[in-house]
Design an enzyme around this catalytic site. Structure first.
Site, PDB file in Angstrom:
ATOM      1  N   TYR A   1       0.820  -1.222   0.000  1.00 57.79           N
ATOM      2  CA  TYR A   1       0.000   0.000   0.000  1.00 57.79           C
ATOM      3  C   TYR A   1       0.849   1.266   0.000  1.00 57.79           C
ATOM      4  CZ  TYR A   1      -0.135  -0.090   5.289  1.00 57.79           C
ATOM      5  OH  TYR A   1       0.140  -0.108   6.629  1.00 57.79           O
ATOM      6  N   GLU A   2       0.182   2.361  -0.390  1.00 57.98           N
ATOM      7  CA  GLU A   2       0.838   3.666  -0.622  1.00 57.98           C
ATOM      8  C   GLU A   2       1.923   3.571  -1.695  1.00 57.98           C
ATOM      9  OE1 GLU A   2      -0.784   5.941   0.441  1.00 57.98           O
ATOM     10  OE2 GLU A   2      -1.889   4.971   2.052  1.00 57.98           O
ATOM     11  N   GLY A   3       1.732   2.700  -2.637  1.00 57.06           N
ATOM     12  CA  GLY A   3       2.683   2.538  -3.727  1.00 57.06           C
ATOM     13  C   GLY A   3       3.578   1.351  -3.482  1.00 57.06           C
TER      14      GLY A   3
END
Length: 595
Positions: free
Chosen positions: A439-441
């Site tokens: 998550y978040e890239g």
């Protein structure tokens, strides 16, 4: 197992690697936030997280948050812990005093962030996302939006979310379909579905402020047509009180491998006439604004990796000190001994410890660069620190989260067969850590950012400048007489040279043969993160050798940890260099039909 915050190590990094004292001298607003203040803040933060938040961790894993009739009920103890967290002012630690925050340096805030994430990763996600929402509003919100929302976000009565992902649009935000219809009163009606929304619904706060990416009707296709909106769960009246429920509803939450207590919501906007949204900034600049929130969250997720790794390490050490198994190979004990006596167990524990301390030092140094970039009175100093911080973000996020998988895996391994049994607790850290690389890239997205924006764009100039700083540390080490400093200097030099060859390859191939450059993007990120973390430990060795008389045991441990990292972790850089420079063609050699 109880958690003990590594306050002494954090303070060491702040004082001797991040230059906290220099920040207080150079930046007037930080004048009162020197080492003594940092110590007082960290010790108070440690008490809250050790005594209040950490005890909720196992309970939340066993009895996660649950959804019923559109409402989400968090795990036992979460509401009470969050209330103490908010009342203690911890949500506003780094945020402006004019909105009720304490305006402390990020250098201190990063350490506090590590503590709450070590205590309970699922719990800490709520304040992490709220921090990001505050950052986005500070950057792009109107004065009215700031005064309406930020004080409540800071005092913890409201929390924030980030709404990017949709069922058909994961990392590809150009595919966002949520639409925004302009209204005569200047608001917008929002229609669409968002998935994977962390704390998108919960019972710990009075209101939830959703920041939502959507496409205004008639906007350009692709990412250029995306705008950012505030969509509160409850409408806010003119006097600041809460009004009617907005048309934004949680229709389910996910059942996950880890971070089970953190509710991951599916949010439906506009099923009953349209959710009211308020444009942030200008139309079609939403992705630009959301990146502010994402960058804050990406750094925070990197800290999460360090945090869960630290908790796993402490758990493994405690088990290794208690578990009796087999006679030592050197015959130092006549019978079976605790497993911490065995060389391979010590190798695993040292790997865990050195990876954590290197990554922690890297994150705190990056946080200091952020502070200088945003608050230093000299424009050139701000510019240089901003460039360095931006280079460091994908390393902190990518390397530290991948590191957490290695460390929590070793944490299970130290326990042997018992590590595979849930009751020992080692497995939870392993399960929780996996999401951090996603998550978040994802790690690949961080690596693509490092290749494209941070290396290829300037021909490797900034990446090479970082290597130049590392070379200065090598010279300092080489001038010292100890065996440890000589060993670290040798390995740091070899790692830096491998890195420079990779930088040159990436910079050249990134423009002319992008497939070759991006085939090695993740190895390049891991090489750069490994090197920079090792560099910080090399710097710590110099300090520790010079200050042996001040705290002999602690400083000796710093030296030993830095040397272990140099001799066991830094050599990986050579293999990564080979994969990047000499292995690009084999990545794409197999035809698509052959998979």
């Amino acid at each position: 197992m109880s958690y003990r915050a590594p306050v002494k190590d954090m303070l060491f990094d702040m004082q001797h690697l991040a230059g906290l004292q220099a920040l207080t001298e150079q930046i007037p607003s930080f004048a009162d936030y020197g080492v003594d203040t940092a110590q007082a803040v960290l010790e108070e933060c440690a008490k809250l997280n050790e005594d209040v938040v950490a005890p909720t961790n196992v309970e939340g894993d066993k009895n996660p948050s649950y959804w019923k009739d559109g409402n989400v009920f968090t795990s036992k103890g979460f509401k009470e812990a969050f209330r103490q967290f908010a009342e203690g002012g911890w949500q506003g630690l780094q945020h402006p005093a004019e909105y009720g925050g304490q305006a402390l340096p990020k250098t201190i805030g990063a350490a506090c962030g590590e503590m709450v994430n070590s205590a309970n990763l699922s719990f800490a996600l709520c304040p992490l996302l709220t921090d990001g929402a505050i950052e986005a509003l500070l950057t792009a919100g109107s004065e009215e939006q700031k005064s309406t929302y930020i004080p409540h976000l800071i005092d913890g009565s409201w929390t924030g979310t980030m709404n990017l992902t949709e069922p058909q649009a994961g990392s590809d935000l150009a595919a966002v379909r949520t639409r925004a219809e302009p209204q005569a009163d200047g608001t917008y009606k929002i229609f669409g579905t968002k998935i994977f929304i962390t704390y998108g619904e919960h019972d710990m706060a009075e209101n939830i402020v959703h920041l939502v990416l959507a496409r205004v009707v008639g906007a350009p296709e692709g990412v250029k047509g995306i705008s950012l909106f505030i969509v509160p769960k409850f409408m806010v009246n003119a006097d600041g009180s809460l009004g009617a429920r907005n048309d934004a509803h949680c229709v389910s939450i996910e059942h996950k491998m880890g971070i089970k207590a953190s509710p991951t919501a599916v949010l439906q906007f506009g099923d009953h006439g349209g959710a009211v949204g308020y444009l942030i900034g200008q139309e079609n600049r939403g992705l630009e604004y959301m990146f502010v929130m994402m960058n804050a969250a990406r750094f925070g997720v990197g800290v999460q990796g360090i945090a869960v790794a630290e908790r796993s390490y402490q758990h493994a050490v405690a088990y290794a000190r208690d578990r009796v198994q087999s006679r030592p190979v050197d015959g130092s004990k006549p019978g079976a001994a605790t497993i911490i006596h065995h060389p391979d167990v010590r190798r695993m524990l040292m790997t865990m410890r050195s990876l954590i301390e290197g990554s922690r030092a890297m994150s705190i140094v990056a946080a200091a660069a952020y502070d200088a970039a945003h608050h230093h009175p000299d424009a050139e100093a701000r510019k240089q620190n901003q460039a360095f911080y931006e280079f460091m973000v994908p390393l902190v996020k990518g390397y530290s989260t991948e590191m957490s998988l290695e460390v929590t895996d070793l944490g299970v391994q130290v326990h042997g067969g018992m590590g595979f049994i849930e009751e020992t607790g080692a497995a939870q850290y392993y399960r929780d850590a996996k999401i951090l690389t996603i998550y978040e890239g994802t790690t690949a997205i961080q690596a693509n950012d490092l290749v494209g924006r941070k290396t290829t764009r300037d021909g490797g100039t900034l990446a090479k400048a970082v290597a130049g700083q590392i070379e200065k540390t090598e010279a300092e080490l080489a001038a010292r007489g100890s065996a440890s400093s000589q060993s670290v200097a040798k390995r740091l030099k070899a790692a830096r040279e491998a890195y420079l060859q990779a930088v040159e390859f990436i910079a050249v191939q990134g423009k002319g043969n992008p497939n070759a450059a991006y085939a090695g993007s993740v190895p390049y990120l891991m090489l750069a993160g490994n090197l920079v973390a090792g560099w910080q430990l090399a710097r710590s060795l110099i300090v520790a050798e010079d200050k042996q008389a001040e705290d002999a045991d602690f400083m000796a441990a710093k030296v030993a940890t830095a040397r272990f990292y140099a001799e066991h972790i830094l050599p990986r850089c050579g293999a990564l260099r080979d994969a990047i420079v000499e292995g690009a063609d084999s990545v794409t050699a197999l035809s698509l039909d052959a998979f």
